[in-house]
Design an enzyme around this catalytic site. Structure first.
Site, PDB file in Angstrom:
ATOM      1  N   HIS A 286     -25.879  -8.286  48.392  1.00 18.38           N
ATOM      2  CA  HIS A 286     -26.848  -8.706  49.418  1.00 18.38           C
ATOM      3  C   HIS A 286     -26.360  -9.937  50.180  1.00 18.38           C
ATOM      4  O   HIS A 286     -27.152 -10.817  50.520  1.00 18.38           O
ATOM      5  CB  HIS A 286     -28.219  -8.982  48.779  1.00 18.38           C
ATOM      6  CG  HIS A 286     -28.880  -7.770  48.197  1.00 18.38           C
ATOM      7  ND1 HIS A 286     -29.700  -6.950  48.928  1.00 18.38           N
ATOM      8  CD2 HIS A 286     -28.813  -7.235  46.950  1.00 18.38           C
ATOM      9  CE1 HIS A 286     -30.126  -5.949  48.152  1.00 18.38           C
ATOM     10  NE2 HIS A 286     -29.594  -6.102  46.950  1.00 18.38           N
TER      11      HIS A 286
ATOM     12  N   ASP B 126     -28.669  -8.066  41.632  1.00 16.89           N
ATOM     13  CA  ASP B 126     -29.065  -6.657  41.630  1.00 16.89           C
ATOM     14  C   ASP B 126     -28.197  -5.834  42.583  1.00 16.89           C
ATOM     15  O   ASP B 126     -27.554  -6.370  43.485  1.00 16.89           O
ATOM     16  CB  ASP B 126     -30.538  -6.511  42.014  1.00 16.89           C
ATOM     17  CG  ASP B 126     -30.821  -7.054  43.406  1.00 16.89           C
ATOM     18  OD1 ASP B 126     -30.321  -8.148  43.723  1.00 16.89           O
ATOM     19  OD2 ASP B 126     -31.535  -6.391  44.182  1.00 16.89           O
ATOM     20  N   GLU B 127     -28.212  -4.540  42.375  1.00 16.87           N
ATOM     21  CA  GLU B 127     -27.654  -3.551  43.292  1.00 16.87           C
ATOM     22  C   GLU B 127     -26.210  -3.845  43.704  1.00 16.87           C
ATOM     23  O   GLU B 127     -25.832  -3.709  44.870  1.00 16.87           O
ATOM     24  CB  GLU B 127     -28.554  -3.423  44.532  1.00 16.87           C
ATOM     25  CG  GLU B 127     -29.956  -2.944  44.191  1.00 16.87           C
ATOM     26  CD  GLU B 127     -30.845  -2.784  45.412  1.00 16.87           C
ATOM     27  OE1 GLU B 127     -31.747  -1.922  45.362  1.00 16.87           O
ATOM     28  OE2 GLU B 127     -30.657  -3.523  46.393  1.00 16.87           O
ATOM     29  N   LEU B 128     -25.398  -4.243  42.759  1.00 21.90           N
ATOM     30  CA  LEU B 128     -23.994  -4.507  43.040  1.00 21.90           C
ATOM     31  C   LEU B 128     -23.245  -3.179  43.181  1.00 21.90           C
ATOM     32  O   LEU B 128     -23.283  -2.339  42.286  1.00 21.90           O
ATOM     33  CB  LEU B 128     -23.393  -5.341  41.909  1.00 21.90           C
ATOM     34  CG  LEU B 128     -22.128  -6.147  42.214  1.00 21.90           C
ATOM     35  CD1 LEU B 128     -22.362  -7.087  43.390  1.00 21.90           C
ATOM     36  CD2 LEU B 128     -21.719  -6.941  40.983  1.00 21.90           C
TER      37      LEU B 128
ATOM     38  N   GLU C  49     -30.326  -5.986  36.095  1.00 26.05           N
ATOM     39  CA  GLU C  49     -28.987  -5.403  35.990  1.00 26.05           C
ATOM     40  C   GLU C  49     -27.986  -6.355  35.364  1.00 26.05           C
ATOM     41  O   GLU C  49     -27.021  -5.926  34.719  1.00 26.05           O
ATOM     42  CB  GLU C  49     -28.458  -4.986  37.376  1.00 26.05           C
ATOM     43  CG  GLU C  49     -29.207  -3.839  38.006  1.00 26.05           C
ATOM     44  CD  GLU C  49     -30.181  -4.318  39.050  1.00 26.05           C
ATOM     45  OE1 GLU C  49     -30.203  -3.764  40.154  1.00 26.05           O
ATOM     46  OE2 GLU C  49     -30.947  -5.271  38.743  1.00 26.05           O
TER      47      GLU C  49
END
Length: 546
Positions: free
Chosen positions: A257, A321-323, A372
């Site tokens: 992000h 998150d969301e790597l 995560e």
């Protein structure tokens, strides 16, 4: 709007079925005793602060309470809006004073002691509010203001005498706002902080940067906002930050992000604005910090430390998150660094996290991460690190089993943006990834301790009912998309049960939530309607089983 004392907190408490007519209180207190006697508030009512060396913020809180008492002018939510109460008010005693006192020496409003005791006699003698901190007094003032209605020029209650003792069950009761996808002017944020305080939400989680924009002014790195904000007017300045963040936990999500950082430091961001974006990111634009590079580690640690110095809150979220691993697999500088040092991507992330968190800890901050970082990666985190549960409520047990304290924020209960449909172009049949819309009543059924053993209950610090990701939101719809739905968690994490010990239930709660919703309207907020007005005036008449 009223004079502002922008405070919010969150906790869980005991409760039970309420006395008939008690529709005003949200969240419901630990213990509540009421009578059936009418009591009128004197037009010359005063707050008597019996606190030696009382801090300024207490007097500000009293000024706010005085304003609400005089200006809420909320009619009871019954047919006639209180017109039938006039007979009961004939000859009623008059309440002239609320005396505020501490059971110990005065402490600043921001301390975490929130318990209070409130007594309102039926004979017109002074009401009393006691607490062991000024924050507790503030919580009690919030409850006091919810007890009174207005009709025909008279402010009154029909439930004297009233005795309340109250304390939160959880220390962390939060609301998260994403101001990176779309910009929110400072007055909109301040209005949200005010509304949080009305329902005893105490933590503002400010998701201030993301791949789309970097609207945060940072003294050591001014180019980030110059190049990363949508415009020079859509920036949070140092003075804005100081005014807002007294009760905020700030989030600068890393290493994912972070595409917008590439507008200033292109060598620090992998797959910057690459196409197709879906290969490298969950949403456009693509781009993530090259955390394997030592210069990026040093830059990020310095950036976070500089930002942390601007905020008094003891919490700082670094995200995680969301790597997207495909981004790094195809990134030459990352692969060269990993190969030359004979390290893995996981090793590099561990080094990055240790360095950035050490910089925050050195500034006196407690790091917060998304789940995560614990469940998907093998990295070393301080035992003090707080983990936010967001993917599913089912993940809480796995995180707690690893010994970390958690904040409950599961998307399947608490994401306010769910159900708005897809926002990507060229996708006319798209839906939001977390459909359906999360109603207040569905969220209200959430159990913070589900799937945990009794020995693990202490790992739950609280939760965030309200998380607004702003792909499809902005100042134009902020109030209705957040309120009054966000208030549901305020009661889950403050009250937890009814004053009798009975479980919370939506049938009992709805009339009280209607009440706080209409009080919010009186205070200048624009919350969404829960039902037709006809239903709000007739509690239970619109229940499915009625």
């Amino acid at each position: 709007m009223a004079p502002s004392r922008r405070v919010g907190l969150l906790a869980l408490v005991a409760g039970c079925l309420l006395p008939s007519g008690v529709l005003a209180l949200w969240p419901i207190p630990n213990t509540l005793e009421t009578g059936t006697t009418a009591l009128i508030v004197s037009p010359y009512f005063s707050f008597d602060v019996q606190v030696e060396d009382a801090p300024l913020d207490l007097y500000e809180a009293v000024t706010q309470a005085q304003f609400y008492l005089a200006n809420d002018k909320l009619g009871r939510l019954v047919v006639g809006r209180g017109s039938n109460d006039t007979t009961a008010l004939v000859g009623a005693e008059t309440l002239s004073t609320l005396t505020l006192s501490l059971t110990s020496s005065a402490t600043p409003l921001g301390t975490r002691s929130e318990e209070y005791a409130l007594t309102i006699p039926a004979d017109g003698s002074a009401a009393t509010l006691t607490a062991n901190s000024t924050l507790g007094l503030y919580r009690g003032l919030t409850t006091f203001n919810q007890l009174f209605y207005y009709y025909g020029g008279v402010t009154y209650t029909l439930l004297a005498p009233i005795t309340i003792t109250d304390t939160p069950a959880y220390p962390f009761r939060g609301l998260e706002l994403d101001t990176a996808r779309n910009y929110y002017p400072v007055p909109d944020i301040l209005r949200t902080l005010d509304a949080m305080s009305w329902v005893k939400i105490n933590m503002f989680h400010w998701h201030i940067t993301d791949s789309q924009s970097f609207p945060l002014e940072v003294a050591q790195y001014p180019e980030l906002a110059i190049n990363g904000a949508y415009s020079a007017e859509e920036v949070y300045t140092a003075s804005d930050i100081q005014y807002i963040v007294q009760y905020a936990a700030k989030e600068v999500d890393t290493p994912g992000h972070t595409a917008i950082i590439g507008a200033t430091y292109p060598d620090y961001v992998a797959c910057f604005d690459e196409d197709p974006w879906a290969t490298y990111a969950n949403e456009p634009p693509a781009g993530q910090l090259r955390f394997a590079l030592p210069e990026v580690v040093n830059f990020t640690a310095s950036l976070l430390a500089d930002i942390a110095q601007t905020m008094p809150s003891s919490y700082f979220s670094t995200g995680g998150d969301e790597l997207n691993t495909a981004c790094y697999t195809n990134d030459l500088p990352t692969q060269q660094q990993l190969n030359s040092t004979n390290t893995t991507l996981n090793d590099a992330l561990n080094t990055f996290t240790l360095a950035t968190h050490a910089a925050l800890i050195a500034e006196g901050k407690t790091p917060i991460v998304w789940e995560e970082m614990v469940l998907d990666w093998n990295i070393t985190l301080s035992n003090e690190t707080i983990v936010m549960i967001w993917i599913s409520s089912e993940d809480a047990a796995a995180v707690v089993e690893k010994g970390f304290r958690i904040v409950q924020a599961p998307s399947n209960y608490f994401y306010l943006d769910c159900g708005a449909g897809g926002w990507l172009g060229a996708d006319p049949t798209g839906n939001s990834w977390c459909d359906p819309f999360k109603t207040w009543s569905e969220s209200y059924t959430f159990d913070p301790l589900a799937n945990l053993t009794e020995a693990q209950y202490g790992f739950v610090l609280g939760g965030k009912r309200a998380l607004l990701w702003s792909e499809q939101s902005g100042p134009e719809n902020l109030d209705p998309i957040v309120w009054p739905r966000a208030a549901s968690s305020a009661e889950i994490f403050w009250s937890g049960q009814q004053p009798t010990g009975a479980p919370l239930n939506v049938t009992e709660a709805l009339p009280r939530l209607q009440d706080i919703r209409y009080r919010m309207v009186q205070r200048g907020l624009r919350p969404i309607n829960l039902q037709p007005y006809w239903c709000a005036l007739r509690p239970d008449a619109c229940d499915l089983t009625a």
